[in-house]
Design a protein around this motif. Structure first.
Motif, PDB file in Angstrom:
ATOM      1  N   ARG A 138       0.827  -1.194   0.000  1.00 54.42           N
ATOM      2  CA  ARG A 138       0.000   0.000   0.000  1.00 54.42           C
ATOM      3  C   ARG A 138       0.870   1.257   0.000  1.00 54.42           C
ATOM      4  O   ARG A 138       2.086   1.200   0.158  1.00 54.42           O
ATOM      5  CB  ARG A 138      -0.979   0.015   1.178  1.00 54.42           C
ATOM      6  CG  ARG A 138      -1.980  -1.110   1.112  1.00 54.42           C
ATOM      7  CD  ARG A 138      -3.013  -1.022   2.191  1.00 54.42           C
ATOM      8  NE  ARG A 138      -3.607   0.300   2.296  1.00 54.42           N
ATOM      9  CZ  ARG A 138      -4.693   0.553   3.013  1.00 54.42           C
ATOM     10  NH1 ARG A 138      -5.303  -0.418   3.656  1.00 54.42           N
ATOM     11  NH2 ARG A 138      -5.182   1.784   3.078  1.00 54.42           N
ATOM     12  N   MET A 181       0.115  -1.432  -4.451  1.00 52.28           N
ATOM     13  CA  MET A 181      -1.137  -0.708  -4.263  1.00 52.28           C
ATOM     14  C   MET A 181      -2.319  -1.537  -4.733  1.00 52.28           C
ATOM     15  O   MET A 181      -2.514  -1.760  -5.926  1.00 52.28           O
ATOM     16  CB  MET A 181      -1.083   0.610  -5.033  1.00 52.28           C
ATOM     17  CG  MET A 181      -2.202   1.554  -4.726  1.00 52.28           C
ATOM     18  SD  MET A 181      -2.070   2.206  -3.048  1.00 52.28           S
ATOM     19  CE  MET A 181      -3.349   3.443  -3.062  1.00 52.28           C
ATOM     20  N   THR A 206      -6.424  -1.620  -4.454  1.00 53.61           N
ATOM     21  CA  THR A 206      -7.647  -0.938  -4.058  1.00 53.61           C
ATOM     22  C   THR A 206      -8.794  -1.475  -4.897  1.00 53.61           C
ATOM     23  O   THR A 206      -8.597  -1.885  -6.050  1.00 53.61           O
ATOM     24  CB  THR A 206      -7.549   0.586  -4.287  1.00 53.61           C
ATOM     25  OG1 THR A 206      -7.187   0.833  -5.651  1.00 53.61           O
ATOM     26  CG2 THR A 206      -6.522   1.225  -3.368  1.00 53.61           C
ATOM     27  N   PRO A 265      -9.485   1.633  -8.670  1.00 55.09           N
ATOM     28  CA  PRO A 265      -8.089   2.000  -8.951  1.00 55.09           C
ATOM     29  C   PRO A 265      -7.750   3.444  -8.632  1.00 55.09           C
ATOM     30  O   PRO A 265      -6.617   3.752  -8.236  1.00 55.09           O
ATOM     31  CB  PRO A 265      -7.952   1.724 -10.456  1.00 55.09           C
ATOM     32  CG  PRO A 265      -9.022   0.747 -10.772  1.00 55.09           C
ATOM     33  CD  PRO A 265     -10.155   1.031  -9.839  1.00 55.09           C
ATOM     34  N   GLU A 266      -8.722   4.342  -8.793  1.00 62.10           N
ATOM     35  CA  GLU A 266      -8.458   5.767  -8.618  1.00 62.10           C
ATOM     36  C   GLU A 266      -8.486   6.219  -7.161  1.00 62.10           C
ATOM     37  O   GLU A 266      -8.095   7.352  -6.857  1.00 62.10           O
ATOM     38  CB  GLU A 266      -9.507   6.587  -9.387  1.00 62.10           C
ATOM     39  CG  GLU A 266      -9.526   6.343 -10.875  1.00 62.10           C
ATOM     40  CD  GLU A 266     -10.235   5.061 -11.285  1.00 62.10           C
ATOM     41  OE1 GLU A 266     -10.109   4.665 -12.455  1.00 62.10           O
ATOM     42  OE2 GLU A 266     -10.909   4.431 -10.424  1.00 62.10           O
ATOM     43  N   TYR A 325      -5.472   7.610  -5.184  1.00 56.89           N
ATOM     44  CA  TYR A 325      -4.216   7.163  -5.787  1.00 56.89           C
ATOM     45  C   TYR A 325      -3.267   8.323  -6.077  1.00 56.89           C
ATOM     46  O   TYR A 325      -2.089   8.292  -5.705  1.00 56.89           O
ATOM     47  CB  TYR A 325      -4.517   6.373  -7.063  1.00 56.89           C
ATOM     48  CG  TYR A 325      -3.304   5.712  -7.657  1.00 56.89           C
ATOM     49  CD1 TYR A 325      -2.640   4.705  -6.960  1.00 56.89           C
ATOM     50  CD2 TYR A 325      -2.800   6.093  -8.895  1.00 56.89           C
ATOM     51  CE1 TYR A 325      -1.526   4.094  -7.492  1.00 56.89           C
ATOM     52  CE2 TYR A 325      -1.688   5.479  -9.426  1.00 56.89           C
ATOM     53  CZ  TYR A 325      -1.054   4.486  -8.725  1.00 56.89           C
ATOM     54  OH  TYR A 325       0.057   3.887  -9.247  1.00 56.89           O
ATOM     55  N   GLN A 345       5.282   0.967  -9.487  1.00 57.80           N
ATOM     56  CA  GLN A 345       4.182   0.191  -8.917  1.00 57.80           C
ATOM     57  C   GLN A 345       4.646  -1.259  -8.982  1.00 57.80           C
ATOM     58  O   GLN A 345       4.605  -1.905 -10.025  1.00 57.80           O
ATOM     59  CB  GLN A 345       2.911   0.426  -9.735  1.00 57.80           C
ATOM     60  CG  GLN A 345       1.816  -0.629  -9.574  1.00 57.80           C
ATOM     61  CD  GLN A 345       1.201  -0.660  -8.209  1.00 57.80           C
ATOM     62  OE1 GLN A 345       1.725  -1.301  -7.302  1.00 57.80           O
ATOM     63  NE2 GLN A 345       0.097   0.014  -8.053  1.00 57.80           N
ATOM     64  N   ARG A 351      -5.785   1.063 -14.036  1.00 54.91           N
ATOM     65  CA  ARG A 351      -4.560   1.217 -13.246  1.00 54.91           C
ATOM     66  C   ARG A 351      -3.370   1.588 -14.127  1.00 54.91           C
ATOM     67  O   ARG A 351      -2.567   2.454 -13.778  1.00 54.91           O
ATOM     68  CB  ARG A 351      -4.289  -0.059 -12.461  1.00 54.91           C
ATOM     69  CG  ARG A 351      -2.926  -0.118 -11.750  1.00 54.91           C
ATOM     70  CD  ARG A 351      -2.582   1.121 -10.931  1.00 54.91           C
ATOM     71  NE  ARG A 351      -3.511   1.435  -9.889  1.00 54.91           N
ATOM     72  CZ  ARG A 351      -3.525   0.870  -8.680  1.00 54.91           C
ATOM     73  NH1 ARG A 351      -2.645  -0.075  -8.398  1.00 54.91           N
ATOM     74  NH2 ARG A 351      -4.391   1.242  -7.773  1.00 54.91           N
ATOM     75  N   ASP A 388      -1.136   4.814 -13.714  1.00 59.12           N
ATOM     76  CA  ASP A 388       0.279   4.688 -13.357  1.00 59.12           C
ATOM     77  C   ASP A 388       1.155   5.541 -14.262  1.00 59.12           C
ATOM     78  O   ASP A 388       2.004   6.317 -13.797  1.00 59.12           O
ATOM     79  CB  ASP A 388       0.714   3.222 -13.435  1.00 59.12           C
ATOM     80  CG  ASP A 388       0.323   2.425 -12.211  1.00 59.12           C
ATOM     81  OD1 ASP A 388      -0.083   3.039 -11.213  1.00 59.12           O
ATOM     82  OD2 ASP A 388       0.419   1.192 -12.257  1.00 59.12           O
ATOM     83  N   ASN A 428       0.648   9.273 -13.771  1.00 54.91           N
ATOM     84  CA  ASN A 428       1.158   9.778 -12.499  1.00 54.91           C
ATOM     85  C   ASN A 428       2.674   9.652 -12.362  1.00 54.91           C
ATOM     86  O   ASN A 428       3.215   9.831 -11.266  1.00 54.91           O
ATOM     87  CB  ASN A 428       0.464   9.064 -11.339  1.00 54.91           C
ATOM     88  CG  ASN A 428      -0.920   9.616 -11.075  1.00 54.91           C
ATOM     89  OD1 ASN A 428      -1.083  10.689 -10.504  1.00 54.91           O
ATOM     90  ND2 ASN A 428      -1.947   8.886 -11.512  1.00 54.91           N
ATOM     91  N   SER A 473       5.189  -0.585 -13.980  1.00 54.22           N
ATOM     92  CA  SER A 473       4.001  -1.046 -13.267  1.00 54.22           C
ATOM     93  C   SER A 473       3.844  -2.546 -13.469  1.00 54.22           C
ATOM     94  O   SER A 473       3.800  -3.026 -14.605  1.00 54.22           O
ATOM     95  CB  SER A 473       2.759  -0.307 -13.784  1.00 54.22           C
ATOM     96  OG  SER A 473       1.599  -0.741 -13.122  1.00 54.22           O
TER      97      SER A 473
END
Length: 458
Positions: A186, A212, A214, A217-218, A221, A244, A277, A281, A284, A289
């Motif tokens: 996380r 991560m 969840t 996905p958002e 994040y 990631q 995701r 990724d 961001n 990933s």
């Protein structure tokens, strides 16, 4: 819109570089059969694979190392154009008394005496020497902030820092150009991360590969990524990359599963989660990933430090019984091509409007922009719950400032490509009208940005 073809995808040996990695973990415990995976993985175009090294499987007799099983994995991946990266762990019952499982999962060598710690150093050195011509990235331990991977003491950032400093020093002594990775499960274990960064040597690490998971996905994040980057920078780790390192979503789950309590999911939900995701990724600023995982881990029960799960959730892109592709195999194939080569996040203006009567849905629409070989690529979607199997019938209007000369719409789920003919430009703003919108990103790009092949059934 006129359908003009499908996205041409490439195999791993045809792709030079990519953001896309796959989890090839748990083979130190024989939880899936890699021989049934290699050729399908090559066809997918996935470029990297995270492999666990399994001290207990490499040294079953004190001082005698057998890396044959790991050689087979590394060589099979490399010859298919897939680059392995190592997660180095876990414990070893040969040196540890009273371990809770036969493979020493989660059992930390710091806590079993000096002989064990010295044996760990020797194992890591031998491992690095053996693979340094084939593997460049070495990740130290797995999810040390979780109790079932940090046994028998309570997790602490300072304790993990000590293990990383010791192990990193050994790896660099054997291979000075090795890249060293640390990780946490996380992204919101900020106290653990702060404690770690305050105690680890700055030259011990090159990459932070957070894990991560969840349901959406958002969910928080972007804020998590922003905060992690800020904490690294404030503590003198400006040059540390963010990866990631492990994240995924199951196509089947048992009732009471920690992520999906009611167990209700599907192959489509897994594929939609995966698409969302990866777009997040890359946007961001994540440099790599890794999707968990290659195949459902159903060859034998899954053991953590003090917990055994007889049939884990189905996280694989291949079915764990038949080793046939799921929907997520096909989508990661598309993603491996989309996020390969010269593509990176960009700040191009994009605005999404949909013909929904709900103001909340209007606010919920998400959009992202990228550069592909110097031309803009736009992505947009309505992020409803991934398990809903949402049939969204709204029409979307996408407004951009950087006009695309020959616009096409690309669907990363189906790989279908359509010509866009409904658009107008006024006062420098181009509006693409009457477009579909989905619960996963659709892309607007130059026709020449991605190779197109004639339609065929997959």
């Amino acid at each position: 819109m006129k359908k003009i073809g499908r996205l041409k995808t490439y195999s791993s040996d045809e792709i030079e570089n990519s953001y896309v990695s796959i989890g090839f973990e748990c083979l130190d415990r024989d939880l899936f059969n890699p021989e049934k995976c290699y050729d399908l993985l090559q066809k997918s175009g996935v470029k990297f694979a995270r492999c666990q090294t399994g001290w207990a499987k490499c040294e079953k007799e004190k001082g005698v190392y057998d890396f044959g099983w790991l050689d087979s994995i590394v060589d099979n991946l490399l010859k298919r154009g897939i680059k392995p990266w190592f997660n180095v762990g876990f414990g070893n019952p040969v040196y540890m008394s009273d371990v809770p499982n036969e493979t020493g999962v989660g059992c930390v060598p710091l806590f079993y005496g000096e002989e064990t710690l010295e044996a760990w150093r020797k194992y890591v050195y031998a491992l690095t020497q053996h693979f340094k011509s084939r593997v460049d990235y070495f990740e130290i331990w797995n999810e040390p902030n979780l109790a079932h991977f940090w046994y028998p003491k309570e997790p602490s950032g300072a304790g993990y820092a000590r293990l990383v400093d010791i192990t990193s020093g050994v790896i660099r002594a054997a291979y000075k150009n090795a890249k060293i990775i640390f990780n946490t499960s996380r992204a919101d274990y900020f106290a653990f991360l702060r404690d770690f960064l305050a105690n680890v040597k700055q030259d011990s690490v090159d990459i932070y590969a957070f894990h991560m998971y969840t349901g959406i996905p958002e969910f928080r994040y972007a804020k998590f990524v922003e905060q992690m980057r800020k904490m690294l920078d404030e503590n003198g780790f400006e040059n540390v990359e963010l990866w990631q390192g492990e994240g995924g979503y199951p196509s089947w789950a048992y009732e009471g599963h920690w992520l999906i309590k009611d167990g209700k999911t599907s192959e489509r939900a897994q594929a939609v989660w995966q698409i969302r995701r990866y777009f997040l990724d890359v946007f961001n600023g994540i440099k790599r990933s890794s999707f968990f995982q290659m195949a459902d881990m159903w060859e034998k029960p899954y053991a953590k430090a003090v917990e055994v799960i007889n049939r884990p959730a189905a996280q694989g892109i291949l079915n764990g019984i038949t080793y046939t592709p799921k929907e997520s195999y096909h989508t990661i194939t598309n993603l491996a091509t989309i996020f390969s080569g010269d593509i990176k996040p960009a700040s191009h203006y994009i605005c999404v409007d949909i013909d929904s009567p709900s103001e909340l849905e209007l606010l919920s629409c998400l959009s992202m922009a990228y550069d592909k070989n110097g031309t803009p690529v736009y992505a947009y979607y309505l992020p409803v719950e991934v398990r809903r199997n949402a049939q969204i019938t709204y029409k979307a209007e996408i407004s951009v400032l950087d006009r695309i000369k020959e616009p096409v719409l690309i669907d990363p789920y189906t790989a279908e490509i359509f010509e866009i003919d409904g658009f107008e430009t006024n006062q420098g703003l181009t509006k693409y009208q009457d477009l579909p919108i989905r619960d996963y990103p659709l892309m607007i790009a130059e026709k020449s940005a991605f190779a197109i092949e004639r339609c065929t059934d997959r």
